[in-house]
Scaffold this active site. Structure first.
Site, mmCIF file in Angstrom:
data_model
loop_
_atom_site.group_PDB
_atom_site.id
_atom_site.type_symbol
_atom_site.label_atom_id
_atom_site.label_comp_id
_atom_site.label_asym_id
_atom_site.label_seq_id
_atom_site.Cartn_x
_atom_site.Cartn_y
_atom_site.Cartn_z
ATOM 1 N N PHE A 1 0.738 -1.182 -0.156
ATOM 2 C CA PHE A 1 0.015 -0.038 0.032
ATOM 3 C C PHE A 1 0.797 1.262 0.003
ATOM 4 O O PHE A 1 1.938 1.317 0.988
ATOM 5 C CB PHE A 1 -1.012 -0.139 1.283
ATOM 6 C CG PHE A 1 -1.845 1.078 1.004
ATOM 7 C CD1 PHE A 1 -2.972 0.792 0.437
ATOM 8 C CD2 PHE A 1 -2.027 2.148 1.998
ATOM 9 C CE1 PHE A 1 -4.123 1.725 0.259
ATOM 10 C CE2 PHE A 1 -3.009 3.091 1.890
ATOM 11 C CZ PHE A 1 -4.053 2.900 0.797
ATOM 12 N N ASP B 1 1.862 -5.066 8.445
ATOM 13 C CA ASP B 1 0.799 -4.342 8.281
ATOM 14 C C ASP B 1 -0.826 -5.197 8.090
ATOM 15 O O ASP B 1 -0.418 -5.877 7.245
ATOM 16 C CB ASP B 1 0.743 -3.437 7.001
ATOM 17 C CG ASP B 1 -0.236 -2.462 6.955
ATOM 18 O OD1 ASP B 1 -1.254 -2.644 7.378
ATOM 19 O OD2 ASP B 1 -0.081 -1.246 6.345
ATOM 20 N N ARG C 1 -12.078 -4.365 -7.444
ATOM 21 C CA ARG C 1 -11.814 -5.046 -6.373
ATOM 22 C C ARG C 1 -13.268 -5.484 -5.695
ATOM 23 O O ARG C 1 -14.006 -4.560 -5.328
ATOM 24 C CB ARG C 1 -10.780 -4.254 -5.257
ATOM 25 C CG ARG C 1 -10.213 -4.908 -4.269
ATOM 26 C CD ARG C 1 -9.096 -4.057 -3.571
ATOM 27 N NE ARG C 1 -9.702 -2.756 -2.897
ATOM 28 C CZ ARG C 1 -9.262 -2.218 -1.821
ATOM 29 N NH1 ARG C 1 -8.046 -2.405 -1.463
ATOM 30 N NH2 ARG C 1 -10.096 -1.119 -1.325
ATOM 31 N N TYR D 1 -10.994 -0.009 10.410
ATOM 32 C CA TYR D 1 -12.489 0.345 9.881
ATOM 33 C C TYR D 1 -12.750 -0.225 8.691
ATOM 34 O O TYR D 1 -13.626 -0.251 8.097
ATOM 35 C CB TYR D 1 -12.292 2.023 9.249
ATOM 36 C CG TYR D 1 -10.920 2.293 8.591
ATOM 37 C CD1 TYR D 1 -10.923 2.050 7.355
ATOM 38 C CD2 TYR D 1 -10.196 3.089 9.102
ATOM 39 C CE1 TYR D 1 -9.879 2.412 6.493
ATOM 40 C CE2 TYR D 1 -8.871 3.629 8.335
ATOM 41 C CZ TYR D 1 -8.883 3.032 7.138
ATOM 42 O OH TYR D 1 -7.727 3.511 6.558
ATOM 43 N N LYS D 2 -11.974 -1.556 8.389
ATOM 44 C CA LYS D 2 -12.270 -2.594 7.236
ATOM 45 C C LYS D 2 -13.086 -3.911 7.918
ATOM 46 O O LYS D 2 -14.203 -3.495 8.111
ATOM 47 C CB LYS D 2 -10.922 -3.053 6.745
ATOM 48 C CG LYS D 2 -10.073 -1.845 6.053
ATOM 49 C CD LYS D 2 -8.766 -2.493 5.344
ATOM 50 C CE LYS D 2 -7.915 -1.124 4.864
ATOM 51 N NZ LYS D 2 -8.416 -0.201 4.205
#
Length: 426
Positions: free
Chosen positions: A132, A211, A385, A236-237
């Protein structure tokens, strides 16, 4: 899975699924199939009420007293211990605080400091080229900062990018200080072997930062079992903490005494309300923090965490793999003629919990899907995605989503001019 499977058969499987009831714990709009929980999780029922309680009761009536009476001051560590149960963490190893980027900066800085004391020749941070982007940017920024402030002559700190396991093995060496990888790749869903990679890095003398942004709450994680050094990630995922909810940081107990990070704010002080004029780090996980915490966001995180802790992670993982297998098979059979290319690994041990396909008009196709109520997202270059969140997605949802995708491709409706207009957030 049979290519002759029908929606009716999938609905029967849904009816007997022990995780099916969890969907009722979330607020999802009617007519929406939400395939973007790997970017922003759905709203858990009770989260809005919990936020209102903080605002109206704890803040509105308790005022500043609530730092003590409502337990605000202890929330980052209390929630960290809850989250730690999903990460293979021991008590007092995890804090929910700050952002993933800030927490990554802290862990990398602490690791470089540790390595400088033990092996000063180790000045390379290795990370993945397809990581990322913020992970790469933070590493580059830290290396630049250390080099610009250093009075030493000699070998500078640098960031070295690798592409796969073979190039990782070539890159690891006597100059490697830290290896920083995302357990699950944000774009493709490819998953590293945490145990094997950590062991290989340790044999080379490197420390390891994982991560877990696309792993926590979606795939089984055992940080202590893998003998990892540090980990960071967001809430938050798959943990459904809310937009921009605070991230987390985990540090193996063996590094606590040496964890000295440059963001030495007052909340990480050993006695913050002593108002001392010099910094002394806390002797526990508080030293991972920086400044005053966002209480309302922290409170909402707990609602999603409690739901995640109720679910059996082995069942979550099994359903995730089943649904991603189903999604991949249906796309490749029912949409075979439309040029979609799978970029997600097929092997279960190498796959996280989302499936990604490349198409030269991926952005327009995703925009058309979203307007039809199938919400995924788009990532450059040309990648559609689709996040698979087993707690609120069903097999029937997967079937319906692929049917809408097939219809959009068959009719060419994605070619409408408005779908080519790029939003700021994709």
């Amino acid at each position: 899975m049979s290519k002759e499977i029908t929606r009716e058969e999938l609905a029967q499987l849904d009816a007997s699924d022990p995780l099916t009831g969890f969907a009722e714990r979330f607020e999802l709009p009617e007519g929406v199939i939400y395939l973007d929980g790997n970017s922003l999780g759905a709203l858990p029922k009770g989260a809005a009420a919990r936020a209102a309680q903080v605002v109206n009761e704890e803040w509105g009536k308790g005022l500043i007293r609530s730092w003590n009476s409502a337990g605000w001051f202890e929330m980052p560590l209390k929630l960290g211990d809850k989250l730690g149960k999903l990460l293979g963490a021991n008590p007092n190893e995890t804090a929910i605080t700050d952002t993933t980027s800030l927490n990554l900066f802290k862990t990398l800085a602490s690791a470089l400091r540790t390595q400088k004391a033990d092996a000063p020749q180790r000045r390379v941070i290795i990370t993945e080229r397809d990581n990322f982007p913020t992970d790469i940017y933070i590493a580059e920024g830290l290396a630049d900062l250390v080099n610009s402030l250093s009075q030493e002559s000699g070998i500078p700190y640098e960031v070295r990018l690798i592409d796969d396991e073979a190039s990782l093995r070539d890159a690891l060496g006597e100059d490697t200080a830290v290896l920083a990888l995302s357990h699950v790749n944000y774009r493709t869903g490819a998953m590293w072997d945490m145990v094997g990679i950590t062991a290989e890095a340790h044999r080379a003398g490197a420390l390891v930062v994982w991560d877990l942004a696309h792993a926590a709450g979606a795939v089984p994680v055992d940080l202590n079992g893998a003998d990892a050094d540090y980990a960071v990630g967001c809430t938050y995922k798959y943990l459904n903490g809310g937009p921009g909810s605070p991230a987390f940081i985990w540090v193996n107990q063996r590094h606590h005494d040496r964890f000295w990070q440059p963001l030495s704010g007052w909340w990480s002080h050993n006695a913050p309300f002593a108002m001392a004029d010099h910094y002394t780090p806390a002797n526990d996980v508080r030293r991972f923090m920086c400044g005053t915490q966002p209480v309302t966001s922290l409170a909402m995180i707990e609602v999603g965490l409690d739901i995640a802790l109720e679910a059996d992670m082995s069942a979550v993982r099994a359903k995730s793999l089943e649904l991603t297998d189903l999604f991949i098979e249906l796309v490749e059979t029912r949409c075979a003629e439309y040029g979609l290319e799978l970029v997600t690994p097929r092997e279960h041990e190498r796959r996280g919990s989302h499936a990604s396909f490349r198409h030269e008009h991926g952005y327009e196709i995703m925009a058309a899907l979203i307007e039809r109520g199938v919400i995924g997202d788009y990532r450059e270059p040309e990648v559609l995605r689709f996040g698979i969140t087993p707690l609120y997605l069903s097999r029937s949802d997967i079937w319906d989503a692929v049917e809408i995708l097939r219809e959009i491709l068959h009719t060419g409706s994605w070619q409408r001019e408005e779908y080519a207009v790029r939003n700021a957030v994709t």
